[in-house]
Write an enzyme that holds these catalytic residues in place. Structure first.
Site, PDB file in Angstrom:
ATOM      1  N   GLY A 117       0.813  -1.215   0.000  1.00 23.89           N
ATOM      2  CA  GLY A 117       0.000   0.000   0.000  1.00 23.89           C
ATOM      3  C   GLY A 117       0.841   1.257   0.000  1.00 23.89           C
ATOM      4  O   GLY A 117       0.320   2.340  -0.193  1.00 23.89           O
ATOM      5  N   CYS A 118       2.140   1.105   0.243  1.00 23.94           N
ATOM      6  CA  CYS A 118       3.044   2.249   0.176  1.00 23.94           C
ATOM      7  C   CYS A 118       3.593   2.341  -1.244  1.00 23.94           C
ATOM      8  O   CYS A 118       4.061   1.348  -1.797  1.00 23.94           O
ATOM      9  CB  CYS A 118       4.211   2.086   1.152  1.00 23.94           C
ATOM     10  N   GLU A 119       3.527   3.515  -1.831  1.00 25.97           N
ATOM     11  CA  GLU A 119       4.071   3.697  -3.177  1.00 25.97           C
ATOM     12  C   GLU A 119       5.590   3.583  -3.156  1.00 25.97           C
ATOM     13  O   GLU A 119       6.191   2.947  -4.014  1.00 25.97           O
ATOM     14  CB  GLU A 119       3.650   5.060  -3.725  1.00 25.97           C
ATOM     15  N   SER A 120       6.210   4.206  -2.163  1.00 29.19           N
ATOM     16  CA  SER A 120       7.650   4.050  -1.966  1.00 29.19           C
ATOM     17  C   SER A 120       7.866   2.761  -1.181  1.00 29.19           C
ATOM     18  O   SER A 120       7.026   2.369  -0.377  1.00 29.19           O
ATOM     19  CB  SER A 120       8.208   5.217  -1.160  1.00 29.19           C
TER      20      SER A 120
END
Length: 152
Positions: free
Chosen positions: A64-67
């Site tokens: 769920g984290c783009e990074s």
């Protein structure tokens, strides 16, 4: 070779980072505008010891984290300790804020933690991009999930 932090590393990092993370919270809260908050976040990530490359595994990656962001959990004597990191400096600053609020807390305290209210109180509501907001909430949710699991 163990591909996760040892219990000693969790407790040591928690103890070493508590004061700098409290200072980061204060700096972000008192920053008069978004640019100063952003600067505090960029510098504040340095309050966390870097995540060892061997700990940046798919098993620890927060979905769920783009990074890319990784999270480890250790429970001891009814409290939960976390080690986390990211490849992105601003995300690392946001992680530092979360760990400052969550590490060393009980399951009940973590269940009651409201990430949206916390970031709103820091003046970050509406300031983060949707992808960063989603990533921070994904991390906060993963912290809550892990607080209900046994430490491996």
């Amino acid at each position: 070779m163990e591909l996760r932090p040892t219990p000693t590393e969790f407790l040591s990092r928690h103890q070493d980072s508590s004061a700098p993370l409290a200072q980061l919270v204060s700096q972000v809260q008192q920053a008069p505008n978004w640019q100063e908050k952003y600067r505090a976040l960029m510098l504040g990530g340095k309050a966390l010891a870097p995540l060892a490359p061997e700990w940046q595994t798919e098993d620890a990656r927060v979905r769920g984290c783009e990074s890319a962001a990784w999270l480890y959990h250790h429970g001891e004597q009814g409290k939960h300790y976390f080690i986390a990191g990211s490849e992105a400096r601003i995300v690392t600053g946001l992680i530092a804020l979360l760990l400052g609020a969550c590490s060393g807390k009980t399951s009940e305290e973590l269940a009651a933690f409201d990430a949206a209210a916390y970031f709103s109180a820091l003046g970050l509501e509406g300031q983060l991009s949707p992808s960063r907001t989603n990533g921070v909430y994904a991390l906060a949710n993963r912290i809550k999930e892990l607080s209900h699991e046994d430490t491996p």
